[in-house]
Design an enzyme around this catalytic site. Structure first.
Site, PDB file in Angstrom:
ATOM      1  N   ASN A   4       0.454  -1.017   0.186  1.00 17.60           N
ATOM      2  CA  ASN A   4       0.373   0.096  -0.309  1.00 17.60           C
ATOM      3  C   ASN A   4       0.552   1.324   0.114  1.00 17.60           C
ATOM      4  O   ASN A   4       1.640   1.116  -0.416  1.00 17.60           O
ATOM      5  CB  ASN A   4      -1.278  -0.198   1.283  1.00 17.60           C
ATOM      6  CG  ASN A   4       0.081  -0.048   2.178  1.00 17.60           C
ATOM      7  OD1 ASN A   4       0.136   0.926   2.893  1.00 17.60           O
ATOM      8  ND2 ASN A   4      -0.321  -1.169   3.273  1.00 17.60           N
ATOM      9  N   ASP A  27      -4.312  -5.375   5.733  1.00 19.31           N
ATOM     10  CA  ASP A  27      -6.286  -6.401   6.026  1.00 19.31           C
ATOM     11  C   ASP A  27      -6.061  -7.893   4.997  1.00 19.31           C
ATOM     12  O   ASP A  27      -7.112  -9.228   5.534  1.00 19.31           O
ATOM     13  CB  ASP A  27      -6.991  -6.070   5.895  1.00 19.31           C
ATOM     14  CG  ASP A  27      -6.951  -4.649   6.545  1.00 19.31           C
ATOM     15  OD1 ASP A  27      -6.588  -4.629   7.652  1.00 19.31           O
ATOM     16  OD2 ASP A  27      -7.669  -3.321   5.583  1.00 19.31           O
ATOM     17  N   LYS A  57       7.755 -17.855 -10.489  1.00 20.54           N
ATOM     18  CA  LYS A  57       7.078 -16.610 -11.310  1.00 20.54           C
ATOM     19  C   LYS A  57       5.729 -17.961 -11.434  1.00 20.54           C
ATOM     20  O   LYS A  57       5.980 -18.244 -12.345  1.00 20.54           O
ATOM     21  CB  LYS A  57       8.067 -16.814 -12.094  1.00 20.54           C
ATOM     22  CG  LYS A  57       7.313 -15.370 -12.182  1.00 20.54           C
ATOM     23  CD  LYS A  57       8.364 -14.516 -12.949  1.00 20.54           C
ATOM     24  CE  LYS A  57       7.267 -13.189 -14.551  1.00 20.54           C
ATOM     25  NZ  LYS A  57       8.244 -12.420 -15.094  1.00 20.54           N
ATOM     26  N   PHE A  61      -4.566   4.309  14.230  1.00 18.72           N
ATOM     27  CA  PHE A  61      -4.545   5.387  12.675  1.00 18.72           C
ATOM     28  C   PHE A  61      -5.574   5.010  12.442  1.00 18.72           C
ATOM     29  O   PHE A  61      -6.059   3.906  11.921  1.00 18.72           O
ATOM     30  CB  PHE A  61      -3.503   5.879  12.386  1.00 18.72           C
ATOM     31  CG  PHE A  61      -2.630   7.242  12.816  1.00 18.72           C
ATOM     32  CD1 PHE A  61      -2.508   8.029  12.290  1.00 18.72           C
ATOM     33  CD2 PHE A  61      -1.770   6.548  13.562  1.00 18.72           C
ATOM     34  CE1 PHE A  61      -1.402   9.164  13.114  1.00 18.72           C
ATOM     35  CE2 PHE A  61      -0.863   7.816  14.239  1.00 18.72           C
ATOM     36  CZ  PHE A  61      -0.424   8.989  13.888  1.00 18.72           C
ATOM     37  N   LYS A 104     -13.540   2.035  15.200  1.00 11.48           N
ATOM     38  CA  LYS A 104     -12.638   1.227  15.135  1.00 11.48           C
ATOM     39  C   LYS A 104     -11.794   2.008  16.448  1.00 11.48           C
ATOM     40  O   LYS A 104     -11.254   0.513  16.743  1.00 11.48           O
ATOM     41  CB  LYS A 104     -11.101   1.646  14.539  1.00 11.48           C
ATOM     42  CG  LYS A 104     -11.540   2.050  13.166  1.00 11.48           C
ATOM     43  CD  LYS A 104     -10.956   2.040  11.668  1.00 11.48           C
ATOM     44  CE  LYS A 104     -10.921   1.558  10.265  1.00 11.48           C
ATOM     45  NZ  LYS A 104     -10.483   2.276   9.169  1.00 11.48           N
ATOM     46  N   LYS A 139     -11.876  -1.533  18.680  1.00 12.98           N
ATOM     47  CA  LYS A 139     -10.362  -1.876  18.534  1.00 12.98           C
ATOM     48  C   LYS A 139      -9.770  -1.832  20.267  1.00 12.98           C
ATOM     49  O   LYS A 139      -7.998  -2.411  20.292  1.00 12.98           O
ATOM     50  CB  LYS A 139      -9.143  -1.732  17.554  1.00 12.98           C
ATOM     51  CG  LYS A 139      -9.432  -2.202  16.080  1.00 12.98           C
ATOM     52  CD  LYS A 139      -8.155  -0.887  14.989  1.00 12.98           C
ATOM     53  CE  LYS A 139      -8.898  -0.977  13.761  1.00 12.98           C
ATOM     54  NZ  LYS A 139      -7.609  -2.477  13.299  1.00 12.98           N
TER      55      LYS A 139
HETATM   56  N1  CTP Z   1      -4.233  -1.874  11.823  1.00 14.75           N
HETATM   57  C1  CTP Z   1      -4.321  -3.457  13.173  1.00 14.75           C
HETATM   58  N2  CTP Z   1      -4.407  -4.820  12.302  1.00 14.75           N
HETATM   59  C2  CTP Z   1      -4.744  -4.958  10.840  1.00 14.75           C
HETATM   60  C3  CTP Z   1      -5.150  -3.715  10.079  1.00 14.75           C
HETATM   61  C4  CTP Z   1      -5.092  -2.986  10.656  1.00 14.75           C
HETATM   62  O1  CTP Z   1      -3.680  -3.660  14.173  1.00 14.75           O
HETATM   63  N3  CTP Z   1      -4.392  -6.105  10.414  1.00 14.75           N
HETATM   64  C5  CTP Z   1      -4.080  -0.990  12.998  1.00 14.75           C
HETATM   65  C6  CTP Z   1      -3.784  -0.063  11.882  1.00 14.75           C
HETATM   66  O2  CTP Z   1      -2.370   0.656  12.386  1.00 14.75           O
HETATM   67  C7  CTP Z   1      -4.089   1.154  12.555  1.00 14.75           C
HETATM   68  C8  CTP Z   1      -5.586   1.117  13.090  1.00 14.75           C
HETATM   69  O3  CTP Z   1      -5.263  -0.304  12.798  1.00 14.75           O
HETATM   70  O4  CTP Z   1      -3.507   2.102  13.556  1.00 14.75           O
HETATM   71  C9  CTP Z   1      -6.476   1.383  11.772  1.00 14.75           C
HETATM   72  O5  CTP Z   1      -6.281   0.766  10.454  1.00 14.75           O
HETATM   73  P1  CTP Z   1      -7.088   1.259   9.213  1.00 14.75           P
HETATM   74  O6  CTP Z   1      -6.223   0.879   8.010  1.00 14.75           O
HETATM   75  O7  CTP Z   1      -7.434   2.493   9.030  1.00 14.75           O
HETATM   76  O8  CTP Z   1      -8.571   0.252   8.923  1.00 14.75           O
HETATM   77  P2  CTP Z   1      -8.644  -1.197   9.010  1.00 14.75           P
HETATM   78  O9  CTP Z   1      -8.987  -1.938  10.787  1.00 14.75           O
HETATM   79  O10 CTP Z   1      -7.618  -1.725   8.236  1.00 14.75           O
HETATM   80  O11 CTP Z   1     -10.274  -1.573   8.769  1.00 14.75           O
HETATM   81  P3  CTP Z   1     -10.477  -0.887   7.664  1.00 14.75           P
HETATM   82  O12 CTP Z   1      -9.933  -1.199   6.490  1.00 14.75           O
HETATM   83  O13 CTP Z   1     -11.676  -2.103   6.496  1.00 14.75           O
HETATM   84  O14 CTP Z   1     -11.048   0.535   7.487  1.00 14.75           O
END
Ligand code: CTP
Length: 395
Positions: A207, A276, A286, A321, A335, A339
């Site tokens: 990303n 995710d 490959k 974040f 979140k 979380k």
């Molecule tokens: N995060 C985490 N573990 C993951 C994905 C994200 O701990 N597998 C943490 C990130 O480091 C951040 C927070 O969760 O502090 C929110 O991440 P974000 O990418 O905004 O959200 P997601 O939980 O991944 O949800 P979505 O992608 O559906 O918005």
């Protein structure tokens, strides 16, 4: 012990405001040594600055009355902070390109002190692509910018380029001379950057995270006395000195490293952007594009790292974040609660001025006790301090 600021003043009409900065730093007990460029001397006189600073003003590198070879190095070493205000496009260009052809550019090149730059120039010059590129180069190498303000410029134009408020420049300089030590004794775990999920030996999914925000937090916490461990995905950021860096690649590796280091931490700040989803199968060879059909890739969910560690939170502070493009507040608060966090910093990643890779950011910080505060747009370094001030306010 008396602190020393070496202050460069360059050719800009805002040079007259530099007198105010010299005078107020001096009144705050700082030993100020001014280097006035030849263009700067067209706007204010060395006599004014000598009278205000109580020190000789250096204008000419080849002045036979002072041993210049020694002087520019000894001034560079003497500086606790090297401030250039106002700073012209010319000096910014020289610094960014390694040119040292006068007393100011030579001395700043030789200093190990933090360099603070307060630009002032016409808005078209300020927005010029080369000037912007040079400023970004300097930012990437750790120079601290005090951004100019918008308004009516001396040339009659309206726009950005007016020297920042002299009180702000003075405060920032004093802050760097007397850094806070409020996080001494705290062990802070910070994560930064993207993760990289392999598909086959040559392909991967990742990303746009640059890691800048996480690195800025790690650096800010370290300068405030914390013992900082930074777990980062592959990024091109320089490790802040004194920070313990752990490199990871995948979301699973990040999760394992966080779980391991969380045990001994007092706080966790998750600025990383872990994937995710990860490919269900990582191909050893490959993948070949046989025939005309497309490729279906099956992705499986990775572990949510915050959800994995937050049940063992105890007294630890946890901040996440939320990178959002829509329904910002609703998603961030969801979140925060799901979380198990104390704080969540909402980032609007659809805003181009503060999006991924930018040197600036603006966050809205939501806390579990229901408070909500916006930082406004600032450099990522300033956002880092702003966040730390709030996370540890009650400690
Ligand atoms: N995060 C985490 N573990 C993951 C994905 C994200 O701990 N597998 C943490 C990130 O480091 C951040 C927070 O969760 O502090 C929110 O991440 P974000 O990418 O905004 O959200 P997601 O939980 O991944 O949800 P979505 O992608 O559906 O918005």
């Amino acid at each position: 012990m008396t602190k020393t600021v070496v202050m460069g003043i360059t050719g800009s009409i805002a040079a007259y405001k530099a007198c105010d900065i010299v005078s107020s730093l001096k009144k705050s007990g700082v030993d100020v040594h001014v280097i006035l460029t030849a263009a700067g001397e067209k706007f204010i006189t060395p006599l004014t600055l000598e009278t205000l600073s109580g020190n000789p003003v250096i204008t000419d590198m080849f002045n036979r009355e002072t041993p210049w070879e020694v002087e520019h190095i000894s001034l560079a070493k003497k500086a606790d902070v090297f401030l250039i205000a106002p700073c012209s496009a010319d000096i910014i260009g020289k610094m960014a390109n390694g040119i040292a052809d006068d007393m100011l550019s030579t001395t700043v090149m030789a200093t190990a002190a933090p360099v603070v730059i307060a630009p002032a120039m016409n808005s078209a010059m300020y927005l010029n692509a080369f000037v912007q590129k040079n400023m970004n180069t300097l930012k990437e190498h750790g120079c601290i910018f005090i951004e100019p303000e918008e308004g009516l410029l001396a040339c009659g134009d309206k726009g950005v380029g007016r020297l920042a408020d002299t009180a702000v420049i003075k405060e920032k300089t004093l802050e760097l001379l007397n850094p806070k030590n409020d996080l001494k004794g705290k062990k802070i775990l910070v994560t930064a950057g993207p993760t990289v999920e392999s598909i086959d030996p040559v392909r991967y999914i990742t990303n746009r995270s640059s890691g800048k925000m996480g690195f800025a937090i790690a650096e800010a916490a370290q300068t405030r006395g914390a013992d900082v461990t930074l777990i980062t995905g592959p990024v091109s950021q320089k490790t802040p000195s004194g920070v313990n860096r752990i490199d990871i690649v995948s979301s699973a590796q990040l999760c394992a490293a966080v779980v391991e280091n969380f045990k001994k931490a007092d706080a966790l700040i998750m600025a990383a952007a872990p994937a995710d989803f990860t490919p269900e199968t990582v191909y050893e060879e490959k993948l070949k594009k046989d025939g005309s059909c497309g490729l279906e890739l099956k992705l499986v969910r990775t572990k949510d790292i915050l959800k994995t560690v937050s049940p063992d939170k105890g007294e630890r502070i946890i901040m996440g974040f939320a990178a959002e493009t829509h329904d910002h507040e609703q998603n961030a608060v969801k979140k925060l609660n799901s979380k198990g966090l104390d704080f969540i910093a909402l980032n609007d990643v659809s805003n181009k001025n503060i999006a991924f890779g930018s040197n600036n950011n603006a966050v809205t910080l939501y806390s579990k006790d229901g408070s909500c505060e916006n930082s406004g747009v600032m450099s990522k370094g300033d956002v880092a301090h702003w966040l730390l001030d709030r996370l540890f306010a009650k400690q």
